[in-house]
Write an enzyme that holds these catalytic residues in place. Structure first.
Site, PDB file in Angstrom:
ATOM      1  N   HIS A 100       0.669   3.573   2.840  1.00 32.86           N
ATOM      2  CA  HIS A 100       0.348   2.333   3.539  1.00 32.86           C
ATOM      3  C   HIS A 100       1.071   1.125   2.961  1.00 32.86           C
ATOM      4  O   HIS A 100       1.360   0.172   3.671  1.00 32.86           O
ATOM      5  CB  HIS A 100      -1.161   2.080   3.496  1.00 32.86           C
ATOM      6  CG  HIS A 100      -1.945   3.177   4.141  1.00 32.86           C
ATOM      7  ND1 HIS A 100      -3.114   3.675   3.631  1.00 32.86           N
ATOM      8  CD2 HIS A 100      -1.687   3.894   5.257  1.00 32.86           C
ATOM      9  CE1 HIS A 100      -3.569   4.637   4.409  1.00 32.86           C
ATOM     10  NE2 HIS A 100      -2.718   4.802   5.397  1.00 32.86           N
ATOM     11  N   CYS A 169      -2.157  -0.598  -4.903  1.00 36.77           N
ATOM     12  CA  CYS A 169      -2.375  -1.506  -3.767  1.00 36.77           C
ATOM     13  C   CYS A 169      -3.779  -2.104  -3.825  1.00 36.77           C
ATOM     14  O   CYS A 169      -4.055  -3.107  -3.172  1.00 36.77           O
ATOM     15  CB  CYS A 169      -2.131  -0.800  -2.439  1.00 36.77           C
ATOM     16  SG  CYS A 169      -3.103   0.687  -2.185  1.00 36.77           S
TER      17      CYS A 169
END
Ligand SMILES: [Zn+2]
Length: 206
Positions: A100, A169
């Site tokens: 992602h 992330c």
């Protein structure tokens, strides 16, 4: 330049992606664009070689495409003296990248299986983890891929895989949670059906 990307899995070509695979110059140019987009100057001294370095780093991060985890496991040993107890490889370190954000995922994997006639050299289990890690991943998928490959190729009585990992992330951006880790597991065969077997495995995961 047009070429075909082959994604290998379980001894066969999982899919062929017809793509115009960019050459190195195109990739370096893309990284130059990203540097410019951050607001910096890709021609200044410290950055002039960075696009080439990043391209080489990406080759390393994503070396798992085109490597077949099933082939790694295909060289098996017959069980010596009828060994049919649990075999556990604990805390295999890995680095991967989330699909992602392309951000690093770092963590450890615990792999266990109970053989049914065939065992494999333990370094091969670590190699299977590495091949899946060197692709764009989500942790849940990687956990399942490792377990499913071992089940398909070794046909054991059962397989258990646990991954604990930190996602950059989450730790370095977004919600900024540096001290959390994500735990995922996949239990197949007797690891799923037999609570005692599962418990024995879980006690070996610190
Ligand atoms: Zn992410």
């Amino acid at each position: 330049m047009s070429s075909t990307v082959r994604v290998l899995e379980h001894g066969r070509v999982l899919k062929r992606i017809e793509t115009s695979k960019p050459d190195r110059a195109e990739v370096e140019s893309a990284f130059r664009t990203i540097i410019r987009w951050t607001g910096d100057d890709p021609d200044r001294d410290g950055l002039v070689d960075t696009p080439a370095r990043v391209a080489r780093a990406f080759e390393e991060y994503f070396a798992g495409y085109g490597q077949d985890p099933a082939l790694i496991l295909q060289k098996t040993f017959e069980v010596i003296e009828g060994y049919d107890e649990m075999i556990v490889l604990r805390g295999i370190r890995f680095e991967s990248h989330c699909e992602h954000h392309l951000a690093p995922i770092t963590g450890r994997v615990w792999v266990a299986y109970i053989p049914r006639g065939r065992v494999v050299g333990i370094s091969k289990l670590a190699r299977v983890v590495e091949v899946y890690a060197k692709r764009l991943q989500i942790q849940e998928k990687m956990t399942a891929q490792i377990a499913n490959t071992i089940e398909e190729i070794l046909n054991p009585q059962g397989v258990g895989v646990i991954i604990k990992a930190t996602h950059h992330c989450m730790s370095a951006r977004g919600v900024h949670q540096p001290d959390t880790d994500l735990v995922t597991s996949r239990m197949l065969g007797c690891f799923r059906d037999n609570a005692l077997t599962r418990h024995e495995f879980l006690t070996m995961v610190e």
